[in-house]
Write a protein that holds these residues in place. Sequence first.
Motif, PDB file in Angstrom:
ATOM      1  N   ARG A   1      19.028   2.275  53.172  1.00 23.46           N
ATOM      2  CA  ARG A   1      19.138   1.163  54.098  1.00 23.46           C
ATOM      3  C   ARG A   1      20.611   0.819  54.316  1.00 23.46           C
ATOM      4  O   ARG A   1      21.411   0.841  53.380  1.00 23.46           O
ATOM      5  CB  ARG A   1      18.423  -0.090  53.565  1.00 23.46           C
ATOM      6  CG  ARG A   1      16.940   0.072  53.327  1.00 23.46           C
ATOM      7  CD  ARG A   1      16.173   0.166  54.629  1.00 23.46           C
ATOM      8  NE  ARG A   1      14.732   0.241  54.403  1.00 23.46           N
ATOM      9  CZ  ARG A   1      14.042   1.383  54.287  1.00 23.46           C
ATOM     10  NH1 ARG A   1      14.678   2.550  54.376  1.00 23.46           N
ATOM     11  NH2 ARG A   1      12.745   1.363  54.075  1.00 23.46           N
TER      12      ARG A   1
ATOM     13  N   MET B   1      17.599   8.270  56.674  1.00 23.71           N
ATOM     14  CA  MET B   1      16.967   9.307  55.864  1.00 23.71           C
ATOM     15  C   MET B   1      17.843  10.543  55.897  1.00 23.71           C
ATOM     16  O   MET B   1      18.271  10.993  56.955  1.00 23.71           O
ATOM     17  CB  MET B   1      15.584   9.640  56.427  1.00 23.71           C
ATOM     18  CG  MET B   1      14.790  10.590  55.553  1.00 23.71           C
ATOM     19  SD  MET B   1      14.130   9.753  54.083  1.00 23.71           S
ATOM     20  CE  MET B   1      13.388  11.147  53.216  1.00 23.71           C
ATOM     21  N   HIS B   2      18.147  11.076  54.702  1.00 24.81           N
ATOM     22  CA  HIS B   2      18.940  12.306  54.597  1.00 24.81           C
ATOM     23  C   HIS B   2      18.274  13.209  53.576  1.00 24.81           C
ATOM     24  O   HIS B   2      18.396  13.005  52.367  1.00 24.81           O
ATOM     25  CB  HIS B   2      20.370  11.985  54.171  1.00 24.81           C
ATOM     26  CG  HIS B   2      21.223  13.202  53.977  1.00 24.81           C
ATOM     27  ND1 HIS B   2      21.700  13.945  55.033  1.00 24.81           N
ATOM     28  CD2 HIS B   2      21.676  13.819  52.841  1.00 24.81           C
ATOM     29  CE1 HIS B   2      22.418  14.957  54.565  1.00 24.81           C
ATOM     30  NE2 HIS B   2      22.414  14.900  53.244  1.00 24.81           N
TER      31      HIS B   2
ATOM     32  N   GLU C   1      16.171  14.435  50.913  1.00 25.45           N
ATOM     33  CA  GLU C   1      15.332  13.776  49.914  1.00 25.45           C
ATOM     34  C   GLU C   1      15.820  12.372  49.584  1.00 25.45           C
ATOM     35  O   GLU C   1      15.266  11.714  48.696  1.00 25.45           O
ATOM     36  CB  GLU C   1      15.294  14.618  48.634  1.00 25.45           C
ATOM     37  CG  GLU C   1      14.702  16.010  48.809  1.00 25.45           C
ATOM     38  CD  GLU C   1      14.780  16.809  47.524  1.00 25.45           C
ATOM     39  OE1 GLU C   1      14.443  16.261  46.466  1.00 25.45           O
ATOM     40  OE2 GLU C   1      15.171  17.984  47.582  1.00 25.45           O
TER      41      GLU C   1
ATOM     42  N   GLU D   1      16.554   8.494  50.769  1.00 18.35           N
ATOM     43  CA  GLU D   1      16.276   7.477  51.770  1.00 18.35           C
ATOM     44  C   GLU D   1      17.197   6.290  51.512  1.00 18.35           C
ATOM     45  O   GLU D   1      17.684   6.099  50.391  1.00 18.35           O
ATOM     46  CB  GLU D   1      14.820   7.032  51.692  1.00 18.35           C
ATOM     47  CG  GLU D   1      14.387   6.128  52.846  1.00 18.35           C
ATOM     48  CD  GLU D   1      12.901   5.811  52.831  1.00 18.35           C
ATOM     49  OE1 GLU D   1      12.483   4.974  53.643  1.00 18.35           O
ATOM     50  OE2 GLU D   1      12.182   6.396  52.003  1.00 18.35           O
TER      51      GLU D   1
ATOM     52  N   THR E   1      16.460   7.956  45.425  1.00 20.32           N
ATOM     53  CA  THR E   1      15.771   9.243  45.402  1.00 20.32           C
ATOM     54  C   THR E   1      14.818   9.252  44.213  1.00 20.32           C
ATOM     55  O   THR E   1      15.078   8.602  43.192  1.00 20.32           O
ATOM     56  CB  THR E   1      16.775  10.412  45.296  1.00 20.32           C
ATOM     57  OG1 THR E   1      16.080  11.648  45.378  1.00 20.32           O
ATOM     58  CG2 THR E   1      17.550  10.370  43.999  1.00 20.32           C
TER      59      THR E   1
ATOM     60  N   GLY F   1      17.145   1.624  58.749  1.00 18.24           N
ATOM     61  CA  GLY F   1      16.654   2.652  57.859  1.00 18.24           C
ATOM     62  C   GLY F   1      17.405   3.935  58.128  1.00 18.24           C
ATOM     63  O   GLY F   1      17.819   4.208  59.254  1.00 18.24           O
TER      64      GLY F   1
END
Length: 229
Positions: free
Chosen positions: A161, A154-155, A157, A159, A183, A152
Amino acid sequence: MPALLSVSAFLLAASLGTFTYLTLLHRCLKNRIDHEKCYGSLLSSDCTTITTIPPEVYTSEYYALHDRATRRVPRQLLPHQKDTDILTVFLRRNMTAFANFPQAYMLWAISPVEIRPTFQASHISSLNFDKGDLICGIYRVLERSADKVEFGMMHKEVEGRLVVRLWDEDKDVVFASETAMWTRMDEMHRATMPLENPVLRFFHELAAWWLLDSGVKYLVDLDGETDSE
């Protein structure tokens, strides 16, 4: 003034040389890697192998992209180990290599001090990539099986894989590197995903393709060294 002009000319020549080299490398890798990508609504048929994507992402409420690169190699050229061990060796090598990429240095710079050890080679080489392991600051293992690891990321706003997996196809083994990002759609705006930027997409492809190609070569060379011993 002549000295300044000489320095400027040198820097320009070096920049053009680097750009030309990277462009040729990208083109060369493209000829060895099978690559596909899609933008818009994420179709479940495109990501059937990624099991940790939330169901709501497959609706019109989200804008997404899916990028997959694959590289095949005859099974007989790989180390005589279980797939789970081959995948672990492959990931240790590739994640260690990635930790020295410019992208990783930027991630390191913005990471909290307590997270920075996850970039170290000693940390990466100690991992079996079990669920919960953290690599290079943002890649958290969400699922691990014998032939697949789902990370996973996250950056802001956005997300996403990162999935690395392998499978048998005839007498070959296919290695795949997949990236999915999404997003939430909004009536007024939506966040721009990093891979929508042409420059960032170019460097993403360059890194992903090179790691996939060189990682497979690493495994083949590793088997050759084992046989010679």
